[in-house]
Enzyme design. Structure first.
Site, PDB file in Angstrom:
ATOM      1  N   ALA A  76      -9.066 -20.442 -13.284  1.00 41.85           N
ATOM      2  CA  ALA A  76      -9.658 -19.182 -12.835  1.00 41.85           C
ATOM      3  C   ALA A  76      -9.121 -18.696 -11.500  1.00 41.85           C
ATOM      4  O   ALA A  76      -9.597 -17.697 -10.970  1.00 41.85           O
ATOM      5  CB  ALA A  76     -11.179 -19.345 -12.740  1.00 41.85           C
ATOM      6  N   HIS A 114     -13.801 -16.235  -6.445  1.00 45.30           N
ATOM      7  CA  HIS A 114     -13.072 -17.322  -5.806  1.00 45.30           C
ATOM      8  C   HIS A 114     -12.252 -16.750  -4.651  1.00 45.30           C
ATOM      9  O   HIS A 114     -11.439 -15.853  -4.852  1.00 45.30           O
ATOM     10  CB  HIS A 114     -12.142 -18.009  -6.811  1.00 45.30           C
ATOM     11  N   ASN A 145     -14.126 -26.893 -10.545  1.00 44.41           N
ATOM     12  CA  ASN A 145     -12.761 -27.126 -11.021  1.00 44.41           C
ATOM     13  C   ASN A 145     -11.737 -26.393 -10.161  1.00 44.41           C
ATOM     14  O   ASN A 145     -10.627 -26.884  -9.937  1.00 44.41           O
ATOM     15  CB  ASN A 145     -12.616 -26.692 -12.482  1.00 44.41           C
TER      16      ASN A 145
END
Length: 279
Positions: A136, A232, A202
């Site tokens: 991601a 993020h 992750n």
């Protein structure tokens, strides 16, 4: 094997696997010769039915198995793991030792230092590759490149809507359903984050493995009612370059913890393996 149909193995039949299968079923330009799904016995009948139905276009031949030896007996060219940390522990080492490349989605599992070393040893023993997709987050290519010079400082901040933290230690800290303002859930190293929030960290693990390492990567995890999705953000300072990145990912429809772009990152790994151009 460029231009040749692939024999693909898939560990898991959860949200990520099912979304990936939907994408594979729509790839007439790169059909799979054979697709073998390794799943829990309780999911085997459902997996078989869906592979014969809505995912029939994913491969010329399909099979469902419930143990890793049966998966290896189908001679996959590459295996994709998308079933969680326990599946990495149980299934990935023997696949690597058998000489088969593995794409790991549950990268946070490598926060366990002995497991990381076992996987590296298994890959070396089998002359296979352990492939860690970007998932991601973006800019991993640059981070891995400039990391070779050393002197990295990496800080990561992950923000998600409150209910995306359901089923994590955050539930013991705050009432997620009643949260009305941003709240920091965790501050620490990438290793600590991956251990405490294995289904949500992750990205932190990916940044650590590509860059400064688990202990030197600083992480903040945040529940934010105003978050537009799974956000993020990270900053990098090195002797070679400085950069910041922010990615607003849409969450997967079936699991708010997972960014849907993670599936497309895995799909890219598959396409790079069988296509004439690798990007």
């Amino acid at each position: 094997m460029v231009g040749e149909p692939m024999r693909l193995g898939l560990i898991g039949f959860g949200n990520i696997a099912v979304t990936l299968l939907g994408q594979l079923a729509g790839m007439p330009d790169a059909p799979l010769e054979r697709l073998t799904v390794l799943c829990l016995p309780d999911s085997a009948d459902e997996a078989s039915a869906r592979l014969a139905g809505e995912f029939a276009g994913a491969a010329r031949e399909t099979a469902v198995v419930t143990d890793v030896q049966a998966l290896l007996a189908d001679r996959p060219d590459m295996v994709v793991e998308c079933a969680g940390h326990a599946a990495v522990v149980a299934h990935v080492p023997p696949v690597l030792r058998a000489g088969t490349d593995v794409v790991i989605v549950s990268i946070g599992a490598l926060a366990d230092a002995p497991l990381e070393q076992e996987l590296r040893n298994a890959a070396a023993e089998g002359k296979a590759r352990l492939i860690l997709p970007a998932g991601a987050v973006g800019g991993i290519d640059l981070l891995a490149a400039i990391g070779q010079a050393g002197g990295l400082e990496v800080r990561y901040r992950g923000s998600k809507p409150p209910l995306a933290w359901s089923g994590t230690p955050a539930e013991t800290l705050i009432d997620l359903g009643a949260l009305r303002e941003s709240r920091t859930l965790f501050t620490g190293t990438a290793r600590e984050a991956a251990r405490a929030y294995p289904k949500n960290a992750n990205v932190a693990a990916t940044l650590a493995l590509a860059g400064a390492g688990f202990e030197a990567t600083h992480v903040e995890l945040i529940a934010d009612p105003a978050a537009p999705g799974n956000v993020h953000e990270y900053s990098v300072v090195s002797p070679l370059a400085k950069y910041t990145m922010r990615i607003e990912n849409l969450p997967s429809a079936a699991n708010a913890k997972t960014s849907v772009s993670t599936v497309y990152s895995v799909l890219r790994e598959i396409r790079n393996r069988i296509g004439p151009v690798s990007i």
